[in-house]
Write a protein that holds these residues in place. Structure first.
Motif, PDB file in Angstrom:
ATOM      1  N   GLU A 152      47.207  38.039  32.202  1.00 49.79           N
ATOM      2  CA  GLU A 152      46.063  38.765  31.634  1.00 49.79           C
ATOM      3  C   GLU A 152      46.488  40.149  31.145  1.00 49.79           C
ATOM      4  O   GLU A 152      46.079  40.588  30.078  1.00 49.79           O
ATOM      5  CB  GLU A 152      44.945  38.887  32.676  1.00 49.79           C
ATOM      6  CG  GLU A 152      44.193  37.577  32.874  1.00 49.79           C
ATOM      7  CD  GLU A 152      43.107  37.633  33.936  1.00 49.79           C
ATOM      8  OE1 GLU A 152      42.343  36.672  34.039  1.00 49.79           O
ATOM      9  OE2 GLU A 152      43.043  38.625  34.688  1.00 49.79           O
ATOM     10  N   LEU A 153      47.323  40.810  31.941  1.00 49.54           N
ATOM     11  CA  LEU A 153      47.726  42.173  31.576  1.00 49.54           C
ATOM     12  C   LEU A 153      48.670  42.196  30.371  1.00 49.54           C
ATOM     13  O   LEU A 153      48.425  42.912  29.407  1.00 49.54           O
ATOM     14  CB  LEU A 153      48.397  42.863  32.769  1.00 49.54           C
ATOM     15  CG  LEU A 153      47.484  43.294  33.917  1.00 49.54           C
ATOM     16  CD1 LEU A 153      48.314  43.719  35.125  1.00 49.54           C
ATOM     17  CD2 LEU A 153      46.572  44.434  33.507  1.00 49.54           C
ATOM     18  N   VAL A 154      49.722  41.402  30.452  1.00 48.60           N
ATOM     19  CA  VAL A 154      50.771  41.486  29.421  1.00 48.60           C
ATOM     20  C   VAL A 154      50.420  40.661  28.185  1.00 48.60           C
ATOM     21  O   VAL A 154      50.495  41.154  27.056  1.00 48.60           O
ATOM     22  CB  VAL A 154      52.132  41.037  30.005  1.00 48.60           C
ATOM     23  CG1 VAL A 154      53.220  41.057  28.950  1.00 48.60           C
ATOM     24  CG2 VAL A 154      52.528  41.929  31.171  1.00 48.60           C
ATOM     25  N   TYR A 155      50.017  39.442  28.408  1.00 43.60           N
ATOM     26  CA  TYR A 155      49.844  38.496  27.303  1.00 43.60           C
ATOM     27  C   TYR A 155      48.486  38.668  26.609  1.00 43.60           C
ATOM     28  O   TYR A 155      48.401  38.648  25.388  1.00 43.60           O
ATOM     29  CB  TYR A 155      49.991  37.092  27.889  1.00 43.60           C
ATOM     30  CG  TYR A 155      49.899  35.949  26.935  1.00 43.60           C
ATOM     31  CD1 TYR A 155      50.908  35.711  26.009  1.00 43.60           C
ATOM     32  CD2 TYR A 155      48.823  35.056  26.986  1.00 43.60           C
ATOM     33  CE1 TYR A 155      50.827  34.629  25.152  1.00 43.60           C
ATOM     34  CE2 TYR A 155      48.737  33.977  26.142  1.00 43.60           C
ATOM     35  CZ  TYR A 155      49.741  33.771  25.219  1.00 43.60           C
ATOM     36  OH  TYR A 155      49.668  32.706  24.368  1.00 43.60           O
ATOM     37  N   LEU A 156      47.435  38.833  27.409  1.00 46.48           N
ATOM     38  CA  LEU A 156      46.101  38.886  26.804  1.00 46.48           C
ATOM     39  C   LEU A 156      45.615  40.307  26.508  1.00 46.48           C
ATOM     40  O   LEU A 156      44.927  40.536  25.534  1.00 46.48           O
ATOM     41  CB  LEU A 156      45.086  38.176  27.711  1.00 46.48           C
ATOM     42  CG  LEU A 156      45.346  36.684  27.938  1.00 46.48           C
ATOM     43  CD1 LEU A 156      44.402  36.113  28.978  1.00 46.48           C
ATOM     44  CD2 LEU A 156      45.198  35.900  26.637  1.00 46.48           C
ATOM     45  N   GLU A 157      45.972  41.250  27.360  1.00 54.48           N
ATOM     46  CA  GLU A 157      45.507  42.626  27.120  1.00 54.48           C
ATOM     47  C   GLU A 157      46.528  43.465  26.349  1.00 54.48           C
ATOM     48  O   GLU A 157      46.191  44.528  25.849  1.00 54.48           O
ATOM     49  CB  GLU A 157      45.168  43.324  28.449  1.00 54.48           C
ATOM     50  CG  GLU A 157      43.903  42.769  29.082  1.00 54.48           C
ATOM     51  CD  GLU A 157      43.456  43.581  30.283  1.00 54.48           C
ATOM     52  OE1 GLU A 157      43.710  44.792  30.337  1.00 54.48           O
ATOM     53  OE2 GLU A 157      42.862  42.978  31.182  1.00 54.48           O
ATOM     54  N   GLY A 158      47.759  43.011  26.320  1.00 50.63           N
ATOM     55  CA  GLY A 158      48.783  43.685  25.521  1.00 50.63           C
ATOM     56  C   GLY A 158      49.438  44.892  26.183  1.00 50.63           C
ATOM     57  O   GLY A 158      49.997  45.754  25.499  1.00 50.63           O
ATOM     58  N   TYR A 159      49.382  44.981  27.508  1.00 50.09           N
ATOM     59  CA  TYR A 159      50.086  46.065  28.200  1.00 50.09           C
ATOM     60  C   TYR A 159      51.593  45.829  28.090  1.00 50.09           C
ATOM     61  O   TYR A 159      52.033  44.676  28.036  1.00 50.09           O
ATOM     62  CB  TYR A 159      49.728  46.088  29.689  1.00 50.09           C
ATOM     63  CG  TYR A 159      48.408  46.761  30.007  1.00 50.09           C
ATOM     64  CD1 TYR A 159      48.333  48.148  30.116  1.00 50.09           C
ATOM     65  CD2 TYR A 159      47.252  46.022  30.204  1.00 50.09           C
ATOM     66  CE1 TYR A 159      47.134  48.764  30.408  1.00 50.09           C
ATOM     67  CE2 TYR A 159      46.033  46.634  30.505  1.00 50.09           C
ATOM     68  CZ  TYR A 159      45.990  48.009  30.603  1.00 50.09           C
ATOM     69  OH  TYR A 159      44.808  48.625  30.895  1.00 50.09           O
ATOM     70  N   SER A 160      52.360  46.918  28.088  1.00 53.32           N
ATOM     71  CA  SER A 160      53.820  46.755  28.085  1.00 53.32           C
ATOM     72  C   SER A 160      54.247  46.325  29.490  1.00 53.32           C
ATOM     73  O   SER A 160      53.476  46.478  30.456  1.00 53.32           O
ATOM     74  CB  SER A 160      54.502  48.069  27.717  1.00 53.32           C
ATOM     75  OG  SER A 160      54.330  49.003  28.761  1.00 53.32           O
ATOM     76  N   VAL A 161      55.467  45.816  29.594  1.00 52.45           N
ATOM     77  CA  VAL A 161      55.988  45.377  30.888  1.00 52.45           C
ATOM     78  C   VAL A 161      55.991  46.541  31.883  1.00 52.45           C
ATOM     79  O   VAL A 161      55.605  46.393  33.043  1.00 52.45           O
ATOM     80  CB  VAL A 161      57.415  44.795  30.714  1.00 52.45           C
ATOM     81  CG1 VAL A 161      58.102  44.587  32.048  1.00 52.45           C
ATOM     82  CG2 VAL A 161      57.358  43.478  29.953  1.00 52.45           C
ATOM     83  N   LYS A 162      56.382  47.720  31.395  1.00 57.25           N
ATOM     84  CA  LYS A 162      56.455  48.900  32.258  1.00 57.25           C
ATOM     85  C   LYS A 162      55.071  49.290  32.776  1.00 57.25           C
ATOM     86  O   LYS A 162      54.894  49.578  33.969  1.00 57.25           O
ATOM     87  CB  LYS A 162      57.071  50.053  31.450  1.00 57.25           C
ATOM     88  CG  LYS A 162      57.595  51.183  32.286  1.00 57.25           C
ATOM     89  CD  LYS A 162      58.174  52.271  31.406  1.00 57.25           C
ATOM     90  CE  LYS A 162      58.292  53.558  32.179  1.00 57.25           C
ATOM     91  NZ  LYS A 162      58.603  54.692  31.314  1.00 57.25           N
TER      92      LYS A 162
END
Lengths: 200, 107
Positions: A152-162
């Motif tokens: 949800e964070l990385v793939y769907l919301e677009g947050y960076s890995v960091k």
């Protein structure tokens, strides 16, 4: 010059709360409740948002003495919000309360039609359908709590890995590996469903 | 290969679009008051730290040390000569009274 509630810094409010002025916490609550609700709404079912947001502020209050100014209060609170959502899913999976609804012909049809749509505009109109939300929920319901949160964070919301690593309190390497694996899992689930829809 | 990548990209666009299309949820002043009521019941001076997270933090940091300790114990068990301990235990089991009296008088 007298400080109005809007001009008082977060750090000053926190100092007051720690010194025993519990009512000062209400300022932080007013200031960040919308921010927390938006985060929580992105990760838990709508019916649980108010309760989880409540838990986030209670947790923040309990941990206020451990707050360090590095990164700011908003960042610190965001991290608590994400971890509370993570705990919500962990407890749900442990008690096996995650709804595993079966999908109907409509879901297969919707996904197949959407994938066949040529332009982005055409599926924007399609995705408001109820099937779309149920399908996503079905896919996420098949993932573990860890996979679900990172996806949800990385793939769907677009947050960076960091950023995701900071919010979850994991190492960036762990976030990278998990987000890759969970994305593969979700795609595999949905592609399998499309194939099944075609063959039936 | 390219087609698979395109399809995956398309699938991502669909899922992201669906995810972002979630309905907004609002909380009202009653919710605000409920949270504050809960907060007022907590004495922050007695809650210096979130003990569950602190405990978790220590557990994970102690894991390498525990593994090392287990390794040391296993290696020492394999290398040490345990024959005298074995003989003493055997004597204790065979004749406990004689063994205890013997130990007591230093025989």
């Amino acid at each position: 010059m007298q400080n109005t509630p809007d001009t008082v810094s977060d750090d000053d409010i926190i100092r007051k709360v720690i010194d025993g002025n519990t009512e000062a916490f209400s300022l932080l609550l007013s200031r960040y409740r919308d921010h927390v609700v938006v985060i929580v709404n992105g990760h838990v079912p709508p019916g649980d948002v108010a309760e989880i947001a409540h838990d986030v502020f209670v947790r923040a209050y309990r941990s206020l003495t451990t707050y360090k100014k590095k990164g700011g209060f908003k960042q610190w609170l965001s991290s608590i919000a994400v971890r509370t959502c993570h705990d919500f899913w962990r407890s749900r999976y442990r008690s096996r309360e995650v709804p595993m609804s079966t999908l109907s012909e409509n879901h297969h049809e919707w996904l197949e039609n959407t994938m066949a749509a040529v332009s982005n505009q055409s599926f924007t109109a399609l995705n408001i359908q109820k099937e779309a939300k149920e399908l996503l929920e079905w896919g996420l319901g098949h993932l573990s709590a860890d996979d679900r949160m990172v996806l949800e964070l990385v793939y769907l919301e677009g947050y960076s890995v960091k950023e995701a690593a900071q919010l979850l309190g994991w190492s960036p390497a762990n976030v990278k590996v998990r987000s890759f694996r969970s994305r593969k899992k979700l795609h595999k689930l949905l592609w399998r469903m499309i194939e099944e829809g075609k063959s039936s | 290969m390219r087609s698979v990548q395109n399809d995956d990209g398309k699938l991502r666009d669909i899922l992201t679009s669906v995810y972002r299309g979630r309905e907004d949820v609002d909380v009202d002043d009653l919710w605000h008051e409920r949270v504050m009521n809960h907060i007022r019941q907590i004495d922050i001076r007695n809650v210096r730290e979130d003990f569950s997270s602190l405990f978790e933090w220590y557990i994970w940091r102690l894991v390498p040390l525990v593994c090392l300790l287990i390794l040391v114990i296993v290696v020492s068990m394999l290398t040490l000569d345990l024959t005298p301990e074995y003989e003493m235990t055997k004597a204790l089991i065979n004749d406990p009274v004689d063994y205890i009296v013997g130990q007591f008088w230093g025989v």
